[in-house]
Design a protein around this motif. Structure first.
Motif, PDB file in Angstrom:
ATOM      1  N   ALA A 199       0.839  -1.209   0.000  1.00 20.05           N
ATOM      2  CA  ALA A 199       0.000   0.000   0.000  1.00 20.05           C
ATOM      3  C   ALA A 199       0.873   1.258   0.000  1.00 20.05           C
ATOM      4  O   ALA A 199       0.563   2.246  -0.679  1.00 20.05           O
ATOM      5  CB  ALA A 199      -0.914  -0.009   1.221  1.00 20.05           C
ATOM      6  N   THR A 200       1.959   1.207   0.744  1.00 19.92           N
ATOM      7  CA  THR A 200       2.837   2.375   0.841  1.00 19.92           C
ATOM      8  C   THR A 200       3.596   2.579  -0.474  1.00 19.92           C
ATOM      9  O   THR A 200       3.806   3.719  -0.904  1.00 19.92           O
ATOM     10  CB  THR A 200       3.802   2.213   2.030  1.00 19.92           C
ATOM     11  N   VAL A 201       3.973   1.475  -1.117  1.00 20.92           N
ATOM     12  CA  VAL A 201       4.640   1.592  -2.422  1.00 20.92           C
ATOM     13  C   VAL A 201       3.651   2.162  -3.451  1.00 20.92           C
ATOM     14  O   VAL A 201       4.023   2.995  -4.293  1.00 20.92           O
ATOM     15  CB  VAL A 201       5.199   0.219  -2.874  1.00 20.92           C
ATOM     16  N   LEU A 202       2.393   1.755  -3.353  1.00 22.06           N
ATOM     17  CA  LEU A 202       1.392   2.310  -4.279  1.00 22.06           C
ATOM     18  C   LEU A 202       1.125   3.788  -3.981  1.00 22.06           C
ATOM     19  O   LEU A 202       0.840   4.576  -4.886  1.00 22.06           O
ATOM     20  CB  LEU A 202       0.098   1.493  -4.213  1.00 22.06           C
ATOM     21  N   ALA A 203       1.235   4.164  -2.699  1.00 13.82           N
ATOM     22  CA  ALA A 203       1.115   5.588  -2.346  1.00 13.82           C
ATOM     23  C   ALA A 203       2.285   6.367  -2.954  1.00 13.82           C
ATOM     24  O   ALA A 203       2.130   7.499  -3.418  1.00 13.82           O
ATOM     25  CB  ALA A 203       1.082   5.758  -0.827  1.00 13.82           C
ATOM     26  N   LEU A 204       3.435   5.732  -2.967  1.00 17.29           N
ATOM     27  CA  LEU A 204       4.621   6.338  -3.594  1.00 17.29           C
ATOM     28  C   LEU A 204       4.360   6.578  -5.090  1.00 17.29           C
ATOM     29  O   LEU A 204       4.687   7.642  -5.625  1.00 17.29           O
ATOM     30  CB  LEU A 204       5.811   5.397  -3.396  1.00 17.29           C
ATOM     31  N   ALA A 205       3.747   5.582  -5.746  1.00 16.34           N
ATOM     32  CA  ALA A 205       3.430   5.744  -7.171  1.00 16.34           C
ATOM     33  C   ALA A 205       2.480   6.927  -7.381  1.00 16.34           C
ATOM     34  O   ALA A 205       2.635   7.708  -8.320  1.00 16.34           O
ATOM     35  CB  ALA A 205       2.811   4.458  -7.723  1.00 16.34           C
ATOM     36  N   MET A 206       1.505   7.064  -6.474  1.00 16.46           N
ATOM     37  CA  MET A 206       0.582   8.200  -6.584  1.00 16.46           C
ATOM     38  C   MET A 206       1.321   9.516  -6.419  1.00 16.46           C
ATOM     39  O   MET A 206       1.036  10.500  -7.095  1.00 16.46           O
ATOM     40  CB  MET A 206      -0.501   8.129  -5.499  1.00 16.46           C
ATOM     41  N   MET A 207       2.287   9.529  -5.502  1.00 16.56           N
ATOM     42  CA  MET A 207       3.060  10.748  -5.278  1.00 16.56           C
ATOM     43  C   MET A 207       3.857  11.109  -6.537  1.00 16.56           C
ATOM     44  O   MET A 207       3.877  12.268  -6.959  1.00 16.56           O
ATOM     45  CB  MET A 207       3.993  10.566  -4.084  1.00 16.56           C
ATOM     46  N   LEU A 208       4.473  10.110  -7.145  1.00 19.35           N
ATOM     47  CA  LEU A 208       5.250  10.361  -8.364  1.00 19.35           C
ATOM     48  C   LEU A 208       4.346  10.913  -9.460  1.00 19.35           C
ATOM     49  O   LEU A 208       4.701  11.859 -10.173  1.00 19.35           O
ATOM     50  CB  LEU A 208       5.933   9.073  -8.831  1.00 19.35           C
ATOM     51  N   GLU A 209       3.155  10.316  -9.594  1.00 18.29           N
ATOM     52  CA  GLU A 209       2.219  10.782 -10.613  1.00 18.29           C
ATOM     53  C   GLU A 209       1.822  12.236 -10.351  1.00 18.29           C
ATOM     54  O   GLU A 209       1.766  13.054 -11.259  1.00 18.29           O
ATOM     55  CB  GLU A 209       0.977   9.880 -10.616  1.00 18.29           C
ATOM     56  N   ASN A 210       1.595  12.533  -9.074  1.00 15.98           N
ATOM     57  CA  ASN A 210       1.216  13.891  -8.712  1.00 15.98           C
ATOM     58  C   ASN A 210       2.335  14.892  -8.966  1.00 15.98           C
ATOM     59  O   ASN A 210       2.098  16.081  -9.188  1.00 15.98           O
ATOM     60  CB  ASN A 210       0.796  13.922  -7.238  1.00 15.98           C
ATOM     61  N   LEU A 211       3.595  14.415  -8.935  1.00 16.08           N
ATOM     62  CA  LEU A 211       4.737  15.282  -9.243  1.00 16.08           C
ATOM     63  C   LEU A 211       5.029  15.272 -10.752  1.00 16.08           C
ATOM     64  O   LEU A 211       6.120  15.631 -11.187  1.00 16.08           O
ATOM     65  CB  LEU A 211       5.971  14.819  -8.462  1.00 16.08           C
ATOM     66  N   SER A 212       4.039  14.791 -11.528  1.00 19.79           N
ATOM     67  CA  SER A 212       4.134  14.713 -12.997  1.00 19.79           C
ATOM     68  C   SER A 212       5.185  13.721 -13.479  1.00 19.79           C
ATOM     69  O   SER A 212       5.691  13.853 -14.595  1.00 19.79           O
ATOM     70  CB  SER A 212       4.425  16.088 -13.613  1.00 19.79           C
ATOM     71  N   MET A 213       5.547  12.746 -12.663  1.00 17.86           N
ATOM     72  CA  MET A 213       6.480  11.703 -13.096  1.00 17.86           C
ATOM     73  C   MET A 213       5.664  10.450 -13.430  1.00 17.86           C
ATOM     74  O   MET A 213       5.698   9.457 -12.718  1.00 17.86           O
ATOM     75  CB  MET A 213       7.497  11.421 -11.984  1.00 17.86           C
ATOM     76  N   ARG A 214       4.940  10.545 -14.525  1.00 19.40           N
ATOM     77  CA  ARG A 214       3.975   9.503 -14.858  1.00 19.40           C
ATOM     78  C   ARG A 214       4.645   8.187 -15.253  1.00 19.40           C
ATOM     79  O   ARG A 214       4.203   7.113 -14.871  1.00 19.40           O
ATOM     80  CB  ARG A 214       3.080  10.011 -15.986  1.00 19.40           C
ATOM     81  N   LYS A 215       5.730   8.306 -16.026  1.00 19.36           N
ATOM     82  CA  LYS A 215       6.469   7.133 -16.482  1.00 19.36           C
ATOM     83  C   LYS A 215       6.991   6.355 -15.263  1.00 19.36           C
ATOM     84  O   LYS A 215       6.882   5.130 -15.180  1.00 19.36           O
ATOM     85  CB  LYS A 215       7.635   7.654 -17.333  1.00 19.36           C
ATOM     86  N   GLU A 216       7.529   7.077 -14.299  1.00 26.19           N
ATOM     87  CA  GLU A 216       8.071   6.469 -13.092  1.00 26.19           C
ATOM     88  C   GLU A 216       6.952   5.819 -12.272  1.00 26.19           C
ATOM     89  O   GLU A 216       7.122   4.713 -11.739  1.00 26.19           O
ATOM     90  CB  GLU A 216       8.780   7.539 -12.244  1.00 26.19           C
ATOM     91  N   ALA A 217       5.814   6.530 -12.195  1.00 28.27           N
ATOM     92  CA  ALA A 217       4.671   5.982 -11.445  1.00 28.27           C
ATOM     93  C   ALA A 217       4.203   4.673 -12.073  1.00 28.27           C
ATOM     94  O   ALA A 217       3.949   3.687 -11.366  1.00 28.27           O
ATOM     95  CB  ALA A 217       3.525   6.996 -11.426  1.00 28.27           C
ATOM     96  N   ASP A 218       4.127   4.636 -13.396  1.00 28.80           N
ATOM     97  CA  ASP A 218       3.715   3.406 -14.089  1.00 28.80           C
ATOM     98  C   ASP A 218       4.709   2.281 -13.850  1.00 28.80           C
ATOM     99  O   ASP A 218       4.324   1.127 -13.676  1.00 28.80           O
ATOM    100  CB  ASP A 218       3.575   3.660 -15.599  1.00 28.80           C
ATOM    101  N   ALA A 219       6.000   2.626 -13.835  1.00 30.64           N
ATOM    102  CA  ALA A 219       7.027   1.606 -13.609  1.00 30.64           C
ATOM    103  C   ALA A 219       6.856   0.982 -12.220  1.00 30.64           C
ATOM    104  O   ALA A 219       6.982  -0.236 -12.054  1.00 30.64           O
ATOM    105  CB  ALA A 219       8.420   2.219 -13.758  1.00 30.64           C
ATOM    106  N   VAL A 220       6.548   1.813 -11.227  1.00 30.26           N
ATOM    107  CA  VAL A 220       6.355   1.296  -9.867  1.00 30.26           C
ATOM    108  C   VAL A 220       5.119   0.390  -9.828  1.00 30.26           C
ATOM    109  O   VAL A 220       5.154  -0.721  -9.289  1.00 30.26           O
ATOM    110  CB  VAL A 220       6.220   2.448  -8.843  1.00 30.26           C
ATOM    111  N   ARG A 221       4.018   0.840 -10.454  1.00 31.64           N
ATOM    112  CA  ARG A 221       2.797   0.021 -10.436  1.00 31.64           C
ATOM    113  C   ARG A 221       2.993  -1.301 -11.176  1.00 31.64           C
ATOM    114  O   ARG A 221       2.490  -2.343 -10.752  1.00 31.64           O
ATOM    115  CB  ARG A 221       1.623   0.813 -11.016  1.00 31.64           C
TER     116      ARG A 221
END
Ligand code: NAI
Ligand code: MG
Length: 370
Positions: A313-335
């Motif tokens: 859950a915390t790693v998925l929260a991290l992905a949301m944070m990355l997406e919110n910082l406009s790092m969409r590619k990174e967020a997708d990689a984490v998910r």
């Protein structure tokens, strides 16, 4: 360089945050992106030592950061509600994080539903108004009149007309749900922009406009106006029907706007249909300010200190944070890494696996780099 305010908190909070930051390190190594982490000691330990919950300095640090990454608060030594209200609620209010983002995705093979469908419901819950404003009180009965006299009078008058038996003796308690047009407009703006950004053509608004006609009638009207403005479609769902639909056809929903109280209930249902509490992440968003990302579970004192908490859950929260910082590619990689990790059965004991908190995060970090 992104400046992140890290608040590990209590119980398993520090364990899951530490593990998730290993995944962030892998993101950094693989994609670039520098993160400057500032740790805060907000939580039970500090409260018990100093009596401080959330200080002005804490809030200043938060306001100066690009995002906040939060574990959990809650400790058996502190009376229930003290930390939750004094820290979490105050943070949301003072930083005006009026959007609560709660994705509900199918994390197979942990989805408990009979149909093996893929779904990705984006719940956007309004976080500041509705029935959770704290506008309530008592009158009559042994408690006597409360201090909110004007609301009391109004309700009393209403009661004269509406009370079925006409019997006004005895004790009354009330809790008012209220929406402001301004609050509803900014909520609708966020929802339509979010859905449009994701390439969706319509959104769903959940309410109970068939019974609470005034409050949710106004909300429907404002959402309809905004739908036109954004050139988007708008479906309505009643909250009770939504609960059923989430179980029988979750794959038919995309972005779903939901007022505070129903959002609280439906997103907990969502956490279970997606595979359990260990997988639910959430963002408390101020679109023009600083936002906070956290797992939806609490500090789990029953398993704290054993290194077995599920970090997902915390790693998925991290992905949301990355997406919110406009790092969409990174967020997708984490998910994607999370999805592969779960699919291969690399998991902590709560999901039937044998890995430790750090071990599961290490596997996700490997999958980010591959
Ligand atoms: P909880 O979510 O902490 O735990 C509920 C159950 O799920 C426990 O059996 C726990 O062991 C398990 N669990 C939770 N997260 C897990 C994880 N990552 N991996 C494996 N198992 C996990 O809820 P509970 O027990 O009702 O509350 C404990 C404390 O946390 C209380 O003080 C409560 O107020 C606080 N809390 C804080 C929240 C926050 O900081 N946002 C949210 C919810 C509760
Ligand atoms: Mg809840």
């Amino acid at each position: 360089m992104y400046h992140i305010d890290v608040i590990p908190g209590d119980g398993i909070g520090p364990e899951v945050v530490d593990a998730a930051l290993d995944v962030l390190k892998a993101v950094s190594e693989n994609y670039g992106g520098q993160f400057d982490l500032e740790y805060s000691d907000i939580g039970a330990e500090r409260y018990l030592r100093t009596g401080k919950l959330l200080t002005d300095e804490d809030l200043d640090t938060m306001r100066e950061s690009d995002a906040m990454f939060f574990g959990a608060v809650g400790d058996p030594r502190v009376e229930p509600g003290v930390l939750e209200r004094g820290i979490l609620l105050r943070m949301r209010t003072d930083l005006d994080q009026y959007i609560n983002l709660r994705p509900v995705q199918s994390w197979h093979p942990y989805v408990p539903l009979k149909n093996e469908v893929d779904f990705d419901i984006r719940f956007i819950r309004e976080n500041t108004e509705d029935f959770y404003m704290g506008a309530g009180g008592f009158f009559g009965g042994s408690k006597g009149p409360d201090s909110k006299v004007s609301i009391r009078r109004e309700l009393y008058n209403l009661e004269l007309d509406l009370h079925a038996t006409g019997d006004l003796d005895g004790e009354f308690a009330y809790e008012i749900g209220m929406l402001s047009a301004k609050g509803t407009e900014r909520f609708a703006d966020y929802v339509f922009r979010y859905a449009k950004d994701r390439g969706e053509e319509k959104i769903t608004l959940v309410d109970k406009a068939n019974v609470c006609t005034d409050i949710y009638g106004m909300q429907r009207r404002i959402f309809a106006e905004k739908a036109e403005e954004y050139g988007m479609g708008l479906d309505f769902m009643l909250a009770d029907a939504m609960a059923m639909a989430m179980v029988v056809r979750p794959e038919t929903f995309g972005t779903v706007a939901v007022p505070n109280l129903f959002g609280d209930v439906l997103t907990d249902l969502g956490a279970q249909i997606q595979g359990g509490l260990g997988l639910g992440a959430s963002g408390n968003i101020n679109p023009k300010g600083v936002s906070m990302f956290e797992p939806i579970h609490g500090s789990a004192p029953d398993i704290a200190g054993r290194g077995i908490a599920n970090p997902t859950a915390t790693v998925l929260a991290l992905a949301m944070m990355l997406e919110n910082l406009s790092m969409r590619k990174e967020a997708d990689a984490v998910r994607t890494a999370v999805k592969r990790c779960l699919a291969e059965g690399s998991a902590t004991p709560d999901m039937g696996g044998k890995l430790s908190t750090k071990g599961m995060a290490a596997r996700m970090a490997e999958l980010v780099i591959q």
